[in-house]
Write a protein that holds these residues in place. Structure first.
Motif, PDB file in Angstrom:
ATOM      1  N   VAL A  30       0.843  -1.338   0.066  1.00 46.61           N
ATOM      2  CA  VAL A  30       0.047  -0.090   0.197  1.00 46.61           C
ATOM      3  C   VAL A  30       0.907   1.196  -0.021  1.00 46.61           C
ATOM      4  N   ALA A  31       2.021   1.243   0.861  1.00 45.26           N
ATOM      5  CA  ALA A  31       2.946   2.469   0.811  1.00 45.26           C
ATOM      6  C   ALA A  31       3.460   2.662  -0.447  1.00 45.26           C
ATOM      7  N   ILE A  32       3.827   1.633  -1.081  1.00 41.10           N
ATOM      8  CA  ILE A  32       4.379   1.592  -2.543  1.00 41.10           C
ATOM      9  C   ILE A  32       3.421   2.320  -3.628  1.00 41.10           C
ATOM     10  N   GLY A  33       2.349   1.512  -3.248  1.00 39.69           N
ATOM     11  CA  GLY A  33       1.162   2.002  -4.385  1.00 39.69           C
ATOM     12  C   GLY A  33       0.919   3.592  -4.324  1.00 39.69           C
ATOM     13  N   LEU A  34       0.863   3.840  -3.003  1.00 40.89           N
ATOM     14  CA  LEU A  34       0.485   5.396  -2.776  1.00 40.89           C
ATOM     15  C   LEU A  34       1.630   6.337  -3.233  1.00 40.89           C
ATOM     16  N   SER A  35       3.059   5.668  -3.061  1.00 42.08           N
ATOM     17  CA  SER A  35       4.060   6.582  -3.575  1.00 42.08           C
ATOM     18  C   SER A  35       3.911   6.914  -5.017  1.00 42.08           C
ATOM     19  N   VAL A  36       3.757   5.817  -5.741  1.00 39.36           N
ATOM     20  CA  VAL A  36       3.459   5.779  -7.125  1.00 39.36           C
ATOM     21  C   VAL A  36       2.233   6.668  -7.618  1.00 39.36           C
ATOM     22  N   MET A  37       1.130   6.710  -7.120  1.00 42.26           N
ATOM     23  CA  MET A  37       0.056   7.529  -7.230  1.00 42.26           C
ATOM     24  C   MET A  37       0.345   8.811  -7.249  1.00 42.26           C
ATOM     25  N   LEU A  38       1.324   9.444  -6.368  1.00 39.77           N
ATOM     26  CA  LEU A  38       1.670  10.940  -6.182  1.00 39.77           C
ATOM     27  C   LEU A  38       2.836  11.191  -6.780  1.00 39.77           C
ATOM     28  N   LYS A  39       3.446  10.078  -7.372  1.00 41.26           N
ATOM     29  CA  LYS A  39       4.879  10.712  -7.937  1.00 41.26           C
ATOM     30  C   LYS A  39       4.982  11.778  -9.080  1.00 41.26           C
ATOM     31  N   ASP A  40       3.873  11.528  -9.835  1.00 46.48           N
ATOM     32  CA  ASP A  40       3.735  12.673 -10.855  1.00 46.48           C
ATOM     33  C   ASP A  40       2.855  13.857 -10.682  1.00 46.48           C
ATOM     34  N   GLU A  41       2.489  13.837  -9.279  1.00 46.83           N
ATOM     35  CA  GLU A  41       1.606  15.167  -9.048  1.00 46.83           C
ATOM     36  C   GLU A  41       2.667  16.084  -8.387  1.00 46.83           C
ATOM     37  N   PRO A  42       2.601  17.193  -9.117  1.00 47.25           N
ATOM     38  CA  PRO A  42       3.662  18.263  -8.955  1.00 47.25           C
ATOM     39  C   PRO A  42       3.455  18.995  -7.388  1.00 47.25           C
ATOM     40  N   ASP A  43       2.007  19.059  -7.033  1.00 55.64           N
ATOM     41  CA  ASP A  43       1.718  19.884  -5.767  1.00 55.64           C
ATOM     42  C   ASP A  43       1.693  18.847  -4.710  1.00 55.64           C
ATOM     43  N   LEU A  44       1.669  17.482  -4.899  1.00 58.06           N
ATOM     44  CA  LEU A  44       1.578  16.508  -3.691  1.00 58.06           C
ATOM     45  C   LEU A  44       3.044  15.868  -3.642  1.00 58.06           C
ATOM     46  N   GLU A  45       3.390  15.656  -2.632  1.00 55.45           N
ATOM     47  CA  GLU A  45       4.782  14.803  -2.279  1.00 55.45           C
ATOM     48  C   GLU A  45       4.603  13.867  -0.950  1.00 55.45           C
ATOM     49  N   LEU A  46       4.835  12.666  -1.075  1.00 58.04           N
ATOM     50  CA  LEU A  46       4.883  11.674   0.174  1.00 58.04           C
ATOM     51  C   LEU A  46       6.375  11.552   0.488  1.00 58.04           C
ATOM     52  N   VAL A  47       6.383  12.451   1.825  1.00 60.68           N
ATOM     53  CA  VAL A  47       7.866  12.570   2.107  1.00 60.68           C
ATOM     54  C   VAL A  47       8.354  11.514   3.308  1.00 60.68           C
ATOM     55  N   CYS A  48       7.351  11.192   3.933  1.00 57.82           N
ATOM     56  CA  CYS A  48       7.653  10.069   4.958  1.00 57.82           C
ATOM     57  C   CYS A  48       6.707   9.177   5.387  1.00 57.82           C
ATOM     58  N   ILE A  49       7.003   7.954   5.889  1.00 54.91           N
ATOM     59  CA  ILE A  49       5.837   6.800   6.321  1.00 54.91           C
ATOM     60  C   ILE A  49       6.165   6.441   7.617  1.00 54.91           C
ATOM     61  N   GLY A  50       5.414   5.789   8.171  1.00 54.27           N
ATOM     62  CA  GLY A  50       5.798   5.205   9.565  1.00 54.27           C
ATOM     63  C   GLY A  50       4.720   4.054   9.924  1.00 54.27           C
ATOM     64  N   THR A  51       5.010   2.829  10.308  1.00 48.88           N
ATOM     65  CA  THR A  51       4.215   1.827  10.490  1.00 48.88           C
ATOM     66  C   THR A  51       3.235   2.076  11.653  1.00 48.88           C
ATOM     67  N   THR A  52       3.594   3.087  12.495  1.00 47.47           N
ATOM     68  CA  THR A  52       2.686   3.629  13.742  1.00 47.47           C
ATOM     69  C   THR A  52       2.776   5.088  13.702  1.00 47.47           C
ATOM     70  N   VAL A  53       1.632   5.506  14.222  1.00 46.86           N
ATOM     71  CA  VAL A  53       1.670   7.422  14.630  1.00 46.86           C
ATOM     72  C   VAL A  53       2.871   7.703  15.186  1.00 46.86           C
ATOM     73  N   SER A  54       3.244   6.907  16.299  1.00 47.22           N
ATOM     74  CA  SER A  54       4.533   7.330  16.936  1.00 47.22           C
ATOM     75  C   SER A  54       5.743   7.349  16.137  1.00 47.22           C
TER      76      SER A  54
END
Length: 234
Positions: A21-45
Motif C-alpha cells: 500500500v505504501a509503495i502504491g500510494l507513492s506511485v500514485m503521487l509521484k507525478d503530482e507536482p503539488d503533492l509529495e509523500l515525504v515520510c512513512i511510519g508503521t505507527t503514528v509514533s
C-alpha cells in the motif's frame, strides 16, 4: 513548476504497515507536482518521531500495533496534523471512531487513482472529503431503521451488549442499578418499535454491531509487516 503550484505544494505523511500500500500510494503521487509523500511510519509514533513538517497525515484504520483509530487521530491532531483515512476495511465502528475524532474524510483503497489523488489534494488543503461510505458509516446503515437512542442509552447499550452485567454498568456509568434496567427496557422497546426486536442480550449485541456501537468481530491478522524505508519513496 509554476510559482502558484510551488506555493500550494503539500507534504504528505503516511501511517501504514502494508508495504504494498505504501509503495502504491507513492506511485500514485509521484507525478503530482503539488503533492509529495515525504515520510512513512508503521505507527503514528514512528511517523511523528521523524519530526518532518507535514501538511497532512494519511492513516490506515487498522494497524498491527492494535492502536485505535480514535487515539491515532487524536495523537496526530495534538501534533498539529489533520488526517485523511485511507482504508480497505468495511467496518462502520472503526470509521465512526475515526470520524468522531475529527478526520477530514475516509477514502477506500479500492477507489480509482484519480479519486484517491483528488481526496488527498482536498484534504491536504484543509477541505472535508465526504464520501457516501463515510456518510453511511456515520449515519448508520441506511438499510436499518433508526431507533433514536440517546447518548446515555448508547453508553448503556455499549457496555451491556459488550458483556458487562447490569450492576457493573451501573458502577461504570454512575447510574443506579434500577435506572440501568429502565434504560435497557427502553432500548429494547425502541428496537422493537423499529422492527428490530432485541429481547435477549445476544440480540442487543447484534443490534449494537449493526448500528456501529460495537465493532464487527474480526480475525486477528498476524502477518502484517512493513519493511519499506523512506529511500523506497525516491
Amino acid at each position: 513548476m509554476s510559482e502558484q503550484t510551488a506555493s500550494q505544494h503539500r507534504r504528505i505523511g503516511l501511517v501504514e504497515d502494508h508495504e504494498s500500500v505504501a509503495i502504491g500510494l507513492s506511485v500514485m503521487l509521484k507525478d503530482e507536482p503539488d503533492l509529495e509523500l515525504v515520510c512513512i511510519g508503521t505507527t503514528v509514533s514512528e511517523l511523528l518521531a521523524q519530526n518532518v513538517t507535514l501538511d497532512l497525515a494519511i492513516l490506515d484504520l487498522r494497524l498491527a500495533d492494535g492502536s485505535s483509530p480514535k487515539s491515532n487521530v487524536e495523537q496526530l491532531r495534538t501534533a498539529g496534523l489533520e488526517t485523511l483515512i485511507f482504508t480497505g476495511a468495511e467496518n462502520p465502528f472503526l470509521v465512526r471512531s475515526a470520524a468522531r475524532a475529527g478526520v477530514l474524510g475516509v477514502v477506500r483503497k479500492s477507489e480509482p487513482t484519480a479519486v484517491v489523488v483528488d481526496a488527498i489534494r482536498a484534504a491536504a488543503s484543509g477541505g472535508q472529503v465526504v464520501t457516501t461510505e463515510w456518510a453511511a458509516a456515520i449515519d448508520g446503515d441506511p438499510g436499518l431503521d433508526e431507533v433514536g437512542l440517546s447518548p446515555r442509552q448508547l453508553e448503556v447499550l455499549e457496555l451491556y451488549a459488550s458483556g458487562e452485567k447490569a450492576d457493573r454498568v451501573a458502577r461504570l456509568t454512575g447510574l443506579a442499578p434500577q435506572t440501568v434496567n429502565d434504560y435497557l427496557q427502553r432500548i429494547r422497546q425502541k428496537y422493537a418499535a423499529a422492527g428490530r426486536p432485541a429481547p435477549t442480550k445476544t440480540d442487543l449485541y447484534k443490534r449494537a454491531v449493526e448500528d456501529g456501537v460495537l465493532p464487527i468481530p474480526e480475525r486477528r491478522d498476524f502477518g502484517r509487516n512493513l519493511t519499506l524505508t523512506n529511500n523506497d519513496l525516491q
